[in-house]
Design a protein around this motif. Structure first.
Motif, PDB file in Angstrom:
ATOM      1  N   MET A 184      45.434  78.510  68.929  1.00 47.30           N
ATOM      2  CA  MET A 184      44.096  78.275  69.404  1.00 47.30           C
ATOM      3  C   MET A 184      44.187  77.454  70.675  1.00 47.30           C
ATOM      4  O   MET A 184      44.954  76.500  70.762  1.00 47.30           O
ATOM      5  N   THR A 185      43.406  77.852  71.641  1.00 44.70           N
ATOM      6  CA  THR A 185      43.293  77.072  72.866  1.00 44.70           C
ATOM      7  C   THR A 185      41.825  76.790  73.125  1.00 44.70           C
ATOM      8  O   THR A 185      40.947  77.525  72.661  1.00 44.70           O
ATOM      9  N   HIS A 186      41.585  75.715  73.852  1.00 48.06           N
ATOM     10  CA  HIS A 186      40.229  75.350  74.229  1.00 48.06           C
ATOM     11  C   HIS A 186      40.110  75.397  75.749  1.00 48.06           C
ATOM     12  O   HIS A 186      41.031  75.024  76.452  1.00 48.06           O
TER      13      HIS A 186
ATOM     14  N   GLU B 253      34.967  76.757  74.930  1.00 49.07           N
ATOM     15  CA  GLU B 253      35.383  78.087  74.488  1.00 49.07           C
ATOM     16  C   GLU B 253      36.690  77.932  73.708  1.00 49.07           C
ATOM     17  O   GLU B 253      37.635  77.322  74.202  1.00 49.07           O
ATOM     18  N   CYS B 254      36.721  78.458  72.504  1.00 54.00           N
ATOM     19  CA  CYS B 254      37.933  78.458  71.694  1.00 54.00           C
ATOM     20  C   CYS B 254      38.467  79.880  71.623  1.00 54.00           C
ATOM     21  O   CYS B 254      37.709  80.810  71.345  1.00 54.00           O
ATOM     22  N   THR B 255      39.753  80.033  71.882  1.00 50.98           N
ATOM     23  CA  THR B 255      40.393  81.352  71.824  1.00 50.98           C
ATOM     24  C   THR B 255      41.486  81.301  70.762  1.00 50.98           C
ATOM     25  O   THR B 255      42.303  80.380  70.745  1.00 50.98           O
ATOM     26  N   TRP B 256      41.479  82.307  69.909  1.00 47.11           N
ATOM     27  CA  TRP B 256      42.429  82.355  68.808  1.00 47.11           C
ATOM     28  C   TRP B 256      43.443  83.460  69.037  1.00 47.11           C
ATOM     29  O   TRP B 256      43.106  84.529  69.522  1.00 47.11           O
TER      30      TRP B 256
ATOM     31  N   TRP C 198      39.180  74.691  61.545  1.00 40.35           N
ATOM     32  CA  TRP C 198      39.108  74.133  62.892  1.00 40.35           C
ATOM     33  C   TRP C 198      37.678  73.966  63.372  1.00 40.35           C
ATOM     34  O   TRP C 198      37.388  73.085  64.188  1.00 40.35           O
ATOM     35  N   ASP C 199      36.761  74.768  62.872  1.00 43.22           N
ATOM     36  CA  ASP C 199      35.359  74.563  63.234  1.00 43.22           C
ATOM     37  C   ASP C 199      34.893  73.205  62.719  1.00 43.22           C
ATOM     38  O   ASP C 199      34.270  72.433  63.453  1.00 43.22           O
TER      39      ASP C 199
ATOM     40  N   ASN D  96      36.831  70.438  64.737  1.00 44.65           N
ATOM     41  CA  ASN D  96      36.331  70.322  66.108  1.00 44.65           C
ATOM     42  C   ASN D  96      34.965  69.653  66.145  1.00 44.65           C
ATOM     43  O   ASN D  96      34.704  68.804  67.006  1.00 44.65           O
TER      44      ASN D  96
END
Length: 88
Positions: A1-3, A16-19, A39-40, A43
């Motif tokens: 996951m990246t933000h 923006e979160c990318t999985w 993670w939701d 976060n």
């Protein structure tokens, strides 16, 4: 996951979160629900903590102050970066 964080205005940021999940040997993709749910929650707790320490910074009465004692690593980093800027 990246933000990815995009500042929109003072006090507003778009996140923006990318999985990325690796496919199994048979090509199947694992159900991401377990990770997304965890993670939701995490976060949202982190965002609330960050927001709580930022309240009042836009006030004309705010004056920057020293770091808290448990933030000594942050203070050292800031001091090191400041020294590098001064040194050129």
């Amino acid at each position: 996951m990246t933000h990815r964080l995009v500042p929109l205005a003072p006090g507003r940021t778009w996140v923006e979160c990318t999985w990325s999940f690796q496919s199994g040997p048979d090509g199947s993709v694992p159900d991401p629900a377990y990770a997304v749910d965890f993670w939701d929650l995490t976060n949202r707790q982190d965002w609330a903590a960050c927001e709580s320490v930022q309240r009042g910074l836009a006030s004309p009465h705010f004056r920057p102050g020293p770091f808290a004692p448990n933030e000594d690593a942050v203070a050292r980093l800031v001091r090191t970066l400041s020294d590098w800027y001064v040194a050129g």
